[in-house]
Design an enzyme around this catalytic site. Structure first.
Site, PDB file in Angstrom:
ATOM      1  N   LYS A 143      26.589 140.357 140.768  1.00 37.00           N
ATOM      2  CA  LYS A 143      26.371 139.687 142.070  1.00 37.00           C
ATOM      3  C   LYS A 143      27.309 140.259 143.139  1.00 37.00           C
ATOM      4  CE  LYS A 143      27.266 135.531 140.467  1.00 37.00           C
ATOM      5  NZ  LYS A 143      27.474 135.695 139.022  1.00 37.00           N
TER       6      LYS A 143
ATOM      7  N   ARG B  35      25.178 127.133 142.348  1.00 32.43           N
ATOM      8  CA  ARG B  35      25.313 127.275 140.899  1.00 32.43           C
ATOM      9  C   ARG B  35      24.777 126.043 140.174  1.00 32.43           C
ATOM     10  NH1 ARG B  35      29.551 131.400 141.126  1.00 32.43           N
ATOM     11  NH2 ARG B  35      29.907 132.259 139.054  1.00 32.43           N
TER      12      ARG B  35
ATOM     13  N   ARG C 227      36.302 144.418 132.881  1.00 27.36           N
ATOM     14  CA  ARG C 227      36.970 144.038 134.126  1.00 27.36           C
ATOM     15  C   ARG C 227      38.292 143.327 133.823  1.00 27.36           C
ATOM     16  NH1 ARG C 227      33.914 140.254 138.355  1.00 27.36           N
ATOM     17  NH2 ARG C 227      34.351 138.680 136.783  1.00 27.36           N
TER      18      ARG C 227
ATOM     19  N   ARG D 262      42.233 138.426 136.236  1.00 26.32           N
ATOM     20  CA  ARG D 262      41.590 137.129 136.441  1.00 26.32           C
ATOM     21  C   ARG D 262      41.761 136.248 135.215  1.00 26.32           C
ATOM     22  NH1 ARG D 262      35.794 137.699 139.503  1.00 26.32           N
ATOM     23  NH2 ARG D 262      35.387 135.898 138.163  1.00 26.32           N
TER      24      ARG D 262
ATOM     25  N   ARG E  97      31.978 130.258 130.204  1.00 25.85           N
ATOM     26  CA  ARG E  97      31.243 130.491 131.458  1.00 25.85           C
ATOM     27  C   ARG E  97      29.766 130.733 131.181  1.00 25.85           C
ATOM     28  NH1 ARG E  97      34.676 135.313 133.588  1.00 25.85           N
ATOM     29  NH2 ARG E  97      33.236 135.425 135.339  1.00 25.85           N
TER      30      ARG E  97
HETATM   31  P1  B4P Z   1      29.930 140.743 139.032  1.00 28.85           P
HETATM   32  O1  B4P Z   1      28.827 140.063 138.338  1.00 28.85           O
HETATM   33  O2  B4P Z   1      29.623 141.414 140.333  1.00 28.85           O
HETATM   34  O3  B4P Z   1      31.067 139.643 139.081  1.00 28.85           O
HETATM   35  P2  B4P Z   1      31.233 138.394 140.030  1.00 28.85           P
HETATM   36  O4  B4P Z   1      30.429 138.503 141.267  1.00 28.85           O
HETATM   37  O5  B4P Z   1      32.676 138.323 140.187  1.00 28.85           O
HETATM   38  O6  B4P Z   1      30.610 137.161 139.281  1.00 28.85           O
HETATM   39  P3  B4P Z   1      31.259 136.014 138.421  1.00 28.85           P
HETATM   40  O7  B4P Z   1      30.127 135.114 138.096  1.00 28.85           O
HETATM   41  O8  B4P Z   1      31.992 136.646 137.293  1.00 28.85           O
HETATM   42  O9  B4P Z   1      32.386 135.287 139.260  1.00 28.85           O
HETATM   43  P4  B4P Z   1      32.493 134.379 140.560  1.00 28.85           P
HETATM   44  O10 B4P Z   1      33.563 135.009 141.336  1.00 28.85           O
HETATM   45  O11 B4P Z   1      31.187 134.166 141.257  1.00 28.85           O
HETATM   46  O12 B4P Z   1      30.590 141.944 138.195  1.00 28.85           O
HETATM   47  C1  B4P Z   1      31.184 141.810 136.942  1.00 28.85           C
HETATM   48  C2  B4P Z   1      31.661 143.180 136.427  1.00 28.85           C
HETATM   49  O13 B4P Z   1      30.552 144.012 136.094  1.00 28.85           O
HETATM   50  C3  B4P Z   1      32.480 143.993 137.429  1.00 28.85           C
HETATM   51  O14 B4P Z   1      33.595 144.523 136.770  1.00 28.85           O
HETATM   52  C4  B4P Z   1      31.557 145.104 137.895  1.00 28.85           C
HETATM   53  O15 B4P Z   1      32.230 146.290 138.241  1.00 28.85           O
HETATM   54  C5  B4P Z   1      30.683 145.290 136.680  1.00 28.85           C
HETATM   55  N1  B4P Z   1      29.337 145.767 137.025  1.00 28.85           N
HETATM   56  C6  B4P Z   1      28.559 145.305 138.032  1.00 28.85           C
HETATM   57  N2  B4P Z   1      27.367 145.957 138.054  1.00 28.85           N
HETATM   58  C7  B4P Z   1      27.397 146.839 136.999  1.00 28.85           C
HETATM   59  C8  B4P Z   1      26.451 147.781 136.475  1.00 28.85           C
HETATM   60  N3  B4P Z   1      25.241 147.972 137.024  1.00 28.85           N
HETATM   61  N4  B4P Z   1      26.802 148.485 135.375  1.00 28.85           N
HETATM   62  C9  B4P Z   1      28.018 148.314 134.802  1.00 28.85           C
HETATM   63  N5  B4P Z   1      28.958 147.437 135.253  1.00 28.85           N
HETATM   64  C10 B4P Z   1      28.646 146.709 136.342  1.00 28.85           C
HETATM   65  O16 B4P Z   1      32.949 132.949 139.994  1.00 28.85           O
HETATM   66  C11 B4P Z   1      34.162 132.760 139.283  1.00 28.85           C
HETATM   67  C12 B4P Z   1      34.392 131.280 138.997  1.00 28.85           C
HETATM   68  O17 B4P Z   1      34.583 130.543 140.253  1.00 28.85           O
HETATM   69  C13 B4P Z   1      33.250 130.517 138.312  1.00 28.85           C
HETATM   70  O18 B4P Z   1      33.268 130.671 136.903  1.00 28.85           O
HETATM   71  C14 B4P Z   1      33.552 129.047 138.757  1.00 28.85           C
HETATM   72  O19 B4P Z   1      34.594 128.483 138.001  1.00 28.85           O
HETATM   73  C15 B4P Z   1      34.026 129.209 140.186  1.00 28.85           C
HETATM   74  N6  B4P Z   1      32.920 129.092 141.159  1.00 28.85           N
HETATM   75  C16 B4P Z   1      32.446 130.095 141.955  1.00 28.85           C
HETATM   76  N7  B4P Z   1      31.405 129.657 142.691  1.00 28.85           N
HETATM   77  C17 B4P Z   1      31.204 128.347 142.347  1.00 28.85           C
HETATM   78  C18 B4P Z   1      30.251 127.354 142.740  1.00 28.85           C
HETATM   79  N8  B4P Z   1      29.281 127.616 143.631  1.00 28.85           N
HETATM   80  N9  B4P Z   1      30.328 126.120 142.185  1.00 28.85           N
HETATM   81  C19 B4P Z   1      31.294 125.828 141.305  1.00 28.85           C
HETATM   82  N10 B4P Z   1      32.218 126.719 140.866  1.00 28.85           N
HETATM   83  C20 B4P Z   1      32.182 127.979 141.378  1.00 28.85           C
END
Ligand code: B4P
Length: 190
Positions: free
Chosen positions: A14, A90, A129, A135, A146
């Site tokens: 994302k 979410r 990551r 993190r 998660r």
């Molecule tokens: P991403 O999937 O881009 O990670 P993210 O956006 O950080 O999503 P995530 O769900 O983990 O965390 P968020 O901050 O939203 O990438 C993951 C990895 O994959 C990276 O290292 C990237 O380089 C790699 N990658 C990407 N594309 C690739 C590809 N094509 N090939 C290979 N590798 C690739 O949320 C974190 C926490 O915050 C949640 O668990 C929750 O506790 C809280 N939170 C956030 N939003 C919330 C909400 N709306 N409600 C309640 N809690 C919330």
């Protein structure tokens, strides 16, 4: 104005694809994960509360999260030109709140881009990551929590947005460039 939700499991790409979308379409980026991590880094009361949920792999309670999102929207004029919502909604309650908040601004969710990635790949990406991110939630135990939270609380949104005919599945396996090409072809049809 274009309001895009980027949706998917933890590690589905994302944040990664959001960066490409912003470059191409100039939308305002709201990553709720980044907003929360910034509060944690600053050591605010909100950050302390957020950290207690994030480090356990849980979601921040809906009411708090919705208030945070409303504040971000209200304090950024540029959000009126279109937003990429990354990590929000979410839960069904958050999706309903988003519909209401956008309706008050004479807007709506235009499309939901659902990044579909196999579970093994999600875990591999997040563990990788975790070696560099520092993190608190990128370790195997928390990643598994998660993923459970995703299946129980977030995945039902796919159905919710399919019923609204807004959900578009994106093959989220493969290179970042190829995935972005699929996203562009969906956006160009809007
Ligand atoms: P991403 O999937 O881009 O990670 P993210 O956006 O950080 O999503 P995530 O769900 O983990 O965390 P968020 O901050 O939203 O990438 C993951 C990895 O994959 C990276 O290292 C990237 O380089 C790699 N990658 C990407 N594309 C690739 C590809 N094509 N090939 C290979 N590798 C690739 O949320 C974190 C926490 O915050 C949640 O668990 C929750 O506790 C809280 N939170 C956030 N939003 C919330 C909400 N709306 N409600 C309640 N809690 C919330």
């Amino acid at each position: 104005m274009l309001n895009v939700v980027i949706f998917g499991a933890p590690g589905s790409g994302k944040g990664t694809q959001s960066e490409r979308i912003i470059e191409e379409y100039g939308l305002f980026h709201i990553s709720t994960g980044d907003v929360l991590r910034e509060q944690i880094a600053r050591g605010t009361e909100l950050g302390k509360t957020a950290d207690s949920y994030i480090s356990k792999g849980q979601l921040i309670p809906d009411e708090l999260m919705v208030n945070i999102l409303a504040h971000v929207l209200d304090s950024h004029e540029e959000s009126k030109k279109g937003v990429i919502f990354d990590g929000f909604p979410r839960t069904i309650a958050q999706a309903e709140a988003l519909t209401r908040m956008l309706a008050e601004r004479n807007a709506q969710v235009d499309v939901v881009l659902g990044l579909e990635v196999e579970e093994k790949e999600l875990i591999d990406r997040l563990l990788k990551r975790g070696q560099v991110s520092g993190r608190s939630d990128d370790n195997l135990e928390t990643i598994q929590k998660r993923l459970d939270v995703y299946h129980n609380q977030t995945k039902p949104l796919k159905d919710f947005y399919q019923k609204e005919k807004k959900y578009r599945a994106i093959q989220g396996m493969g290179s970042v460039d190829d995935i972005f090409k699929s996203i562009k072809s969906v956006i160009s049809e809007l």
